[in-house]
Design a protein around this motif. Structure first.
Motif, PDB file in Angstrom:
ATOM      1  N   VAL A   1       0.322   4.751  -2.019  1.00 43.97           N
ATOM      2  CA  VAL A   1       0.470   6.114  -1.485  1.00 43.97           C
ATOM      3  C   VAL A   1       1.429   6.919  -2.352  1.00 43.97           C
ATOM      4  O   VAL A   1       1.161   8.088  -2.663  1.00 43.97           O
ATOM      5  N   CYS A   2       2.534   6.281  -2.785  1.00 48.65           N
ATOM      6  CA  CYS A   2       3.480   7.004  -3.656  1.00 48.65           C
ATOM      7  C   CYS A   2       2.806   7.409  -4.957  1.00 48.65           C
ATOM      8  O   CYS A   2       2.994   8.527  -5.452  1.00 48.65           O
TER       9      CYS A   2
ATOM     10  N   ILE B   1       3.677  15.326   1.763  1.00 50.61           N
ATOM     11  CA  ILE B   1       2.317  15.384   1.232  1.00 50.61           C
ATOM     12  C   ILE B   1       1.606  16.617   1.777  1.00 50.61           C
ATOM     13  O   ILE B   1       0.900  17.328   1.045  1.00 50.61           O
TER      14      ILE B   1
ATOM     15  N   MET C   1       7.419  11.221   4.179  1.00 53.58           N
ATOM     16  CA  MET C   1       6.446  11.254   3.087  1.00 53.58           C
ATOM     17  C   MET C   1       5.201  12.003   3.509  1.00 53.58           C
ATOM     18  O   MET C   1       4.651  12.803   2.747  1.00 53.58           O
TER      19      MET C   1
ATOM     20  N   TRP D   1      -0.361   7.991  -5.337  1.00 50.40           N
ATOM     21  CA  TRP D   1      -1.274   9.091  -5.012  1.00 50.40           C
ATOM     22  C   TRP D   1      -0.515  10.397  -4.894  1.00 50.40           C
ATOM     23  O   TRP D   1      -1.003  11.455  -5.328  1.00 50.40           O
ATOM     24  N   VAL D   2       0.675  10.335  -4.309  1.00 51.43           N
ATOM     25  CA  VAL D   2       1.465  11.559  -4.164  1.00 51.43           C
ATOM     26  C   VAL D   2       1.831  12.117  -5.528  1.00 51.43           C
ATOM     27  O   VAL D   2       1.781  13.332  -5.753  1.00 51.43           O
TER      28      VAL D   2
ATOM     29  N   TRP E   1       0.806  -1.210   0.000  1.00 51.61           N
ATOM     30  CA  TRP E   1       0.000   0.000   0.000  1.00 51.61           C
ATOM     31  C   TRP E   1       0.841   1.262   0.000  1.00 51.61           C
ATOM     32  O   TRP E   1       0.368   2.314  -0.417  1.00 51.61           O
ATOM     33  N   VAL E   2       2.114   1.165   0.426  1.00 52.86           N
ATOM     34  CA  VAL E   2       2.966   2.354   0.377  1.00 52.86           C
ATOM     35  C   VAL E   2       3.203   2.737  -1.076  1.00 52.86           C
ATOM     36  O   VAL E   2       3.283   3.923  -1.416  1.00 52.86           O
TER      37      VAL E   2
ATOM     38  N   LEU F   1      -1.187  13.777  -6.841  1.00 48.14           N
ATOM     39  CA  LEU F   1      -1.386  15.030  -6.112  1.00 48.14           C
ATOM     40  C   LEU F   1      -0.453  16.111  -6.629  1.00 48.14           C
ATOM     41  O   LEU F   1      -0.859  17.263  -6.833  1.00 48.14           O
TER      42      LEU F   1
END
Lengths: 172, 347
Positions: A145-146, B35, B31, A148-149, A141-142, A152
């Protein structure tokens, strides 16, 4: 091999000096190309061939190309190169600083870089692509997240440069 | 702003803080911090005028520097001590670097110079988010490294922040800069007690967030960003004017208001730890902050502004803004001191 590794490290540091001394973006990008290429050679010298190729492709071939196109939009009629006085003074100061630090910390060659190369020639799984495999398997899941970043960051950049005169950055 | 983009940014703000709260590894915490920085940048620049862009640029540069320093410090610690755990950071160079980096992130003196200028370039809502939400994630990390940090460094940061916050705020007429210096002073109080009782740091942070939210939301309703306009704003809502005065006195740390609670508990703990001189210096520096809070009380509520006779007072119309958050935070800002025992059990 020894000579190639020393040359790569020297070119890396000189390329970074060329960037940090603040010339016009064209010349700074040139310095970045030199620094990235030399950095990739340093990586290869320590066993991280996959990482080196990926760095070349993504950093130089992707990001630097986009940066070069963006820099071309902000064209200056008289770009400052490294031999104009304001930039050259920075170059001289940085090289002098480097020589001072080099003399202080000159101790010898540190052989063995366990970051990329744990078991030297005797392992099948190297540090660099082994790490990528772990990122996709246990990283789970990390990795999401990466991703998603990155999405973003795209939204952030688009929002900051939205429209022509309505954007925050360019009045053109 | 496009509502989808706005939703994405606000949810990412939540994601960043949650990641930093939930992490035990320095890289994941870093991180989360990045963010948060990324997500608030377009919110800060959304008005697209040069002052906002300047504030955004300054904020980005300082936060990126601090995040890079955190990365360097955690890598140093991993290289020398072999541990990526947040609360196991033990190499002295690494702990000092990461403390200074986190101090730069939240705006402790002497790394505070960006905070007034950045806060001045923002509208009040974004300033509120910056002063409250963006402090949570770095404080989660500060609380976790509290036992390993150099005590002299923490004391220096705390005392210097309280003094700089007091003296810096004395010369301000712009309310956002004034609140920035007030923030610096409160952060100083939070850091000074960190090495002795981190629970009090957390309590002080919570109460500070409540009080600052009250101030920012009140200023938003009064639509004033300068002392001059706040002084003439009393006809809009006389009730809120009175409550602003009491909130300012709570920020200054006067009993019987909530703001007295953290100061009292911190001074008591400092005295118990045999540090009467530090406690005295902190209490004296609170007087400096109290002076400019009192000046605001004077101009807002206690005196009538010397404007000319034929100026028109604003009509007392019903506000279209949502006032529920302000209601809640005002009550918390004014009435929590009698329940101090209940609050201390929560931390």
């Amino acid at each position: 091999m020894f000579y190639v590794e020393i040359l790569s490290m020297l070119l890396l540091v000189l390329g970074l000096v060329a960037v940090a001394s603040n010339p016009a973006p064209y010349y700074a990008a040139l310095g970045l190309v030199l620094a990235a290429a030399a950095g990739c050679c340093v990586l290869v010298g320590h066993g991280g061939s996959f990482l080196s190729l990926v760095l070349f492709m993504i950093y130089l071939g992707g990001m630097l190309v986009v940066f070069a196109y963006s820099a071309a939009l902000a064209a200056e009629p008289y770009p400052e190169s490294w031999f104009d006085l304001s930039v050259f003074s920075y170059v001289v100061v940085y090289i002098l600083g480097l020589m001072v630090v080099g003399l202080c910390f000159f101790e010898g060659w540190y052989d063995g870089f366990w970051v990329v190369d744990e078991l030297k020639e005797f392992s099948l799984l190297r540090g660099d692509f082994g790490g990528v495999a772990l990122m996709y398997s246990l990283g789970g899941w990390v990795l999401v997240v990466c991703g998603w970043v990155l999405l973003l960051t795209l939204f952030v950049v688009l929002e900051l440069t939205r429209g022509l005169a309505r954007g925050a950055l360019r009045a053109v | 702003m496009n509502p989808y983009v706005l939703t994405t940014l606000i949810l990412s703000l939540g994601l960043g803080t949650t990641l930093t709260f939930a992490s035990s590894h320095w890289l994941l915490a870093w991180m989360g911090l990045e963010i948060n920085t990324m997500a608030i940048i377009p919110l800060m620049a959304q008005q697209h005028h040069p002052r906002a862009t300047e504030a955004t640029t300054k904020y980005f540069l300082t936060q990126a520097t601090a995040a890079a320093m955190i990365l360097f410090a955690s890598t140093m610690n991993a290289w020398t001590m072999g541990d990526w755990n947040i609360n196991q950071i033990s190499h002295p160079l690494a702990t000092t670097t990461v403390t200074l980096a986190l101090a730069l992130k939240i705006g402790l003196a002497p790394m505070h110079f960006w905070l007034p200028e950045v806060l001045q370039g923002l509208n009040l809502t974004t300033g509120l988010v910056l002063s409250t939400w963006q402090k949570l994630a770095p404080f989660a990390l500060i609380l976790q490294i509290s036992q390993n940090t150099n005590p002299a460094l923490l004391t220096t940061l705390g005392v210097m922040s309280a003094l700089v916050g007091g003296w810096g705020g004395l010369n301000q007429t712009q309310l956002r800069k004034l609140l920035a210096y007030s923030s610096i002073a409160h952060l100083g109080w939070m850091i000074i007690i960190l090495q002795f009782m981190p629970a009090l740091t957390l309590l002080n942070l919570t109460i500070y967030i409540t009080m600052t939210s009250t101030m920012f939301l009140s200023l938003k309703i009064m639509a004033s960003t300068k002392i001059n306009s706040l002084a003439l704003a009393w006809p809009k809502t006389p009730t809120l004017t009175t409550l602003i005065m009491l909130s300012l006195l709570s920020l200054g740390g006067l009993p019987p208001l909530t703001g007295f609670m953290p100061k009292w508990l911190i001074l008591q703990e400092l005295a118990k730890q045999d540090l009467p001189i530090t406690a005295t210096i902190m209490a004296m520096s609170a007087l400096l902050s109290l002076f400019f809070y009192l000046r605001l009380c004077y101009t807002t509520t206690l005196t009538t502004f010397p404007n000319t006779n034929n100026t028109t007072s604003p009509w007392r119309l019903k506000s279209t803004q949502i006032t529920l958050p302000l209601t809640i935070t005002i009550i918390l800002t004014l009435m929590l001191l009698p329940v101090t025992p209940a609050i201390t059990t929560m931390f």
